[in-house]
Design a protein around this motif. Sequence first.
Motif, mmCIF file in Angstrom:
data_model
loop_
_atom_site.group_PDB
_atom_site.id
_atom_site.type_symbol
_atom_site.label_atom_id
_atom_site.label_comp_id
_atom_site.label_asym_id
_atom_site.label_seq_id
_atom_site.Cartn_x
_atom_site.Cartn_y
_atom_site.Cartn_z
ATOM 1 N N GLY A 130 53.043 76.280 31.468
ATOM 2 C CA GLY A 130 51.794 76.818 32.000
ATOM 3 C C GLY A 130 52.013 78.085 32.811
ATOM 4 O O GLY A 130 51.297 79.073 32.644
ATOM 5 N N ASN A 131 52.999 78.064 33.682
ATOM 6 C CA ASN A 131 53.263 79.254 34.501
ATOM 7 C C ASN A 131 53.824 80.408 33.680
ATOM 8 O O ASN A 131 53.718 81.562 34.087
ATOM 9 C CB ASN A 131 54.177 78.898 35.672
ATOM 10 N N VAL A 138 51.126 78.895 25.629
ATOM 11 C CA VAL A 138 50.163 77.949 25.052
ATOM 12 C C VAL A 138 50.843 77.040 24.034
ATOM 13 O O VAL A 138 50.627 75.827 24.034
ATOM 14 C CB VAL A 138 48.966 78.696 24.415
ATOM 15 N N GLU A 139 51.654 77.598 23.170
ATOM 16 C CA GLU A 139 52.311 76.775 22.138
ATOM 17 C C GLU A 139 53.250 75.751 22.775
ATOM 18 O O GLU A 139 53.371 74.627 22.282
ATOM 19 C CB GLU A 139 53.044 77.642 21.123
ATOM 20 N N GLY A 140 53.899 76.124 23.859
ATOM 21 C CA GLY A 140 54.744 75.179 24.572
ATOM 22 C C GLY A 140 53.934 74.033 25.157
ATOM 23 O O GLY A 140 54.382 72.879 25.151
ATOM 24 N N LEU A 141 52.731 74.329 25.648
ATOM 25 C CA LEU A 141 51.854 73.279 26.168
ATOM 26 C C LEU A 141 51.417 72.341 25.043
ATOM 27 O O LEU A 141 51.472 71.117 25.187
ATOM 28 C CB LEU A 141 50.626 73.884 26.848
ATOM 29 N N ARG A 167 44.938 73.367 21.585
ATOM 30 C CA ARG A 167 45.337 74.779 21.659
ATOM 31 C C ARG A 167 44.177 75.635 22.167
ATOM 32 O O ARG A 167 44.357 76.506 23.031
ATOM 33 C CB ARG A 167 45.799 75.269 20.288
ATOM 34 N N LYS A 168 42.974 75.416 21.648
ATOM 35 C CA LYS A 168 41.805 76.190 22.093
ATOM 36 C C LYS A 168 41.558 76.000 23.590
ATOM 37 O O LYS A 168 41.255 76.956 24.305
ATOM 38 C CB LYS A 168 40.561 75.784 21.301
ATOM 39 N N VAL A 169 41.674 74.760 24.058
ATOM 40 C CA VAL A 169 41.478 74.479 25.483
ATOM 41 C C VAL A 169 42.484 75.268 26.311
ATOM 42 O O VAL A 169 42.130 75.925 27.296
ATOM 43 C CB VAL A 169 41.604 72.963 25.777
ATOM 44 N N TYR A 170 43.755 75.209 25.912
ATOM 45 C CA TYR A 170 44.781 75.885 26.700
ATOM 46 C C TYR A 170 44.736 77.406 26.554
ATOM 47 O O TYR A 170 45.112 78.125 27.484
ATOM 48 C CB TYR A 170 46.172 75.321 26.407
ATOM 49 N N GLU A 171 44.258 77.928 25.432
ATOM 50 C CA GLU A 171 44.065 79.374 25.324
ATOM 51 C C GLU A 171 43.045 79.831 26.355
ATOM 52 O O GLU A 171 43.251 80.847 27.035
ATOM 53 C CB GLU A 171 43.609 79.743 23.909
ATOM 54 N N GLN A 172 41.950 79.096 26.488
ATOM 55 C CA GLN A 172 40.929 79.444 27.480
ATOM 56 C C GLN A 172 41.463 79.271 28.899
ATOM 57 O O GLN A 172 41.242 80.111 29.765
ATOM 58 C CB GLN A 172 39.676 78.602 27.269
ATOM 59 N N ALA A 216 42.801 82.615 32.276
ATOM 60 C CA ALA A 216 42.545 82.817 33.699
ATOM 61 C C ALA A 216 43.839 83.014 34.493
ATOM 62 O O ALA A 216 43.798 83.215 35.707
ATOM 63 C CB ALA A 216 41.771 81.627 34.258
ATOM 64 N N ALA A 217 44.994 82.954 33.825
ATOM 65 C CA ALA A 217 46.317 83.128 34.440
ATOM 66 C C ALA A 217 46.500 82.252 35.681
ATOM 67 O O ALA A 217 46.824 82.742 36.756
ATOM 68 C CB ALA A 217 46.567 84.595 34.769
ATOM 69 N N PRO A 218 46.311 80.933 35.538
ATOM 70 C CA PRO A 218 46.468 80.065 36.707
ATOM 71 C C PRO A 218 47.928 79.985 37.152
ATOM 72 O O PRO A 218 48.845 80.168 36.348
ATOM 73 C CB PRO A 218 45.994 78.700 36.186
ATOM 74 N N VAL A 219 48.127 79.745 38.423
ATOM 75 C CA VAL A 219 49.459 79.459 38.957
ATOM 76 C C VAL A 219 49.484 77.956 39.212
ATOM 77 O O VAL A 219 48.721 77.444 40.032
ATOM 78 C CB VAL A 219 49.738 80.247 40.251
ATOM 79 N N LEU A 220 50.332 77.258 38.476
ATOM 80 C CA LEU A 220 50.384 75.801 38.561
ATOM 81 C C LEU A 220 51.482 75.379 39.531
ATOM 82 O O LEU A 220 52.593 75.900 39.493
ATOM 83 C CB LEU A 220 50.646 75.208 37.171
ATOM 84 N N GLU A 221 51.139 74.442 40.391
ATOM 85 C CA GLU A 221 52.102 73.916 41.347
ATOM 86 C C GLU A 221 52.370 72.459 41.018
ATOM 87 O O GLU A 221 51.432 71.710 40.739
ATOM 88 C CB GLU A 221 51.559 74.024 42.763
ATOM 89 N N PRO A 222 53.631 72.057 41.076
ATOM 90 C CA PRO A 222 53.909 70.648 40.804
ATOM 91 C C PRO A 222 53.341 69.772 41.908
ATOM 92 O O PRO A 222 53.368 70.138 43.083
ATOM 93 C CB PRO A 222 55.436 70.577 40.766
ATOM 94 N N GLY A 223 52.817 68.651 41.508
ATOM 95 C CA GLY A 223 52.333 67.679 42.472
ATOM 96 C C GLY A 223 53.408 66.631 42.719
ATOM 97 O O GLY A 223 54.585 66.849 42.427
ATOM 98 N N ARG A 224 52.986 65.486 43.233
ATOM 99 C CA ARG A 224 53.917 64.387 43.484
ATOM 100 C C ARG A 224 53.948 63.479 42.263
ATOM 101 O O ARG A 224 52.975 62.810 41.946
ATOM 102 C CB ARG A 224 53.500 63.595 44.716
ATOM 103 N N GLN A 225 55.056 63.510 41.557
ATOM 104 C CA GLN A 225 55.237 62.697 40.345
ATOM 105 C C GLN A 225 55.546 61.261 40.755
ATOM 106 O O GLN A 225 56.452 61.019 41.533
ATOM 107 C CB GLN A 225 56.394 63.248 39.511
ATOM 108 N N HIS A 226 54.775 60.323 40.237
ATOM 109 C CA HIS A 226 55.014 58.905 40.494
ATOM 110 C C HIS A 226 55.967 58.373 39.424
ATOM 111 O O HIS A 226 56.030 58.926 38.318
ATOM 112 C CB HIS A 226 53.689 58.135 40.467
ATOM 113 N N PRO A 227 56.709 57.302 39.719
ATOM 114 C CA PRO A 227 57.585 56.740 38.693
ATOM 115 C C PRO A 227 56.779 56.338 37.459
ATOM 116 O O PRO A 227 55.672 55.793 37.574
ATOM 117 C CB PRO A 227 58.199 55.510 39.373
#
Length: 112
Positions: free
Chosen positions: A16-17, A21-24, A49-54, A58-69
Amino acid sequence: MATEPNDLGKYFIEHGNAGDVEGLVALYEPDAVLAFPPGSLATGHAEIRKVYEQFMAAAPVLEPGRQHPALVSGDLALTVVTLTTGELTVEIARRQPDGSWLWVLDQPMLVP
């Protein structure tokens, strides 16, 4: 390749960062279902793919959250992340024949 179910979330942030899109899309099984944007469903790689292209436009900056097991039962896994906004992402991943994991169902914005 995600060798553990929770690797998918890490790769999502990386792709994402990078605006990849293809990687997503590659994080999902071909017939996966994505519930995004809220109130919408995208089924299969073409719709996802269409969702992630849109979304990437917007060029979002994604931050990792707290991953649960991950909760794993055989070839299925439930993955959950608490985002910095307090929202949750909830996914079901499936182990593939090669041992890697892909998302089957993705609910990325669940308000607790």
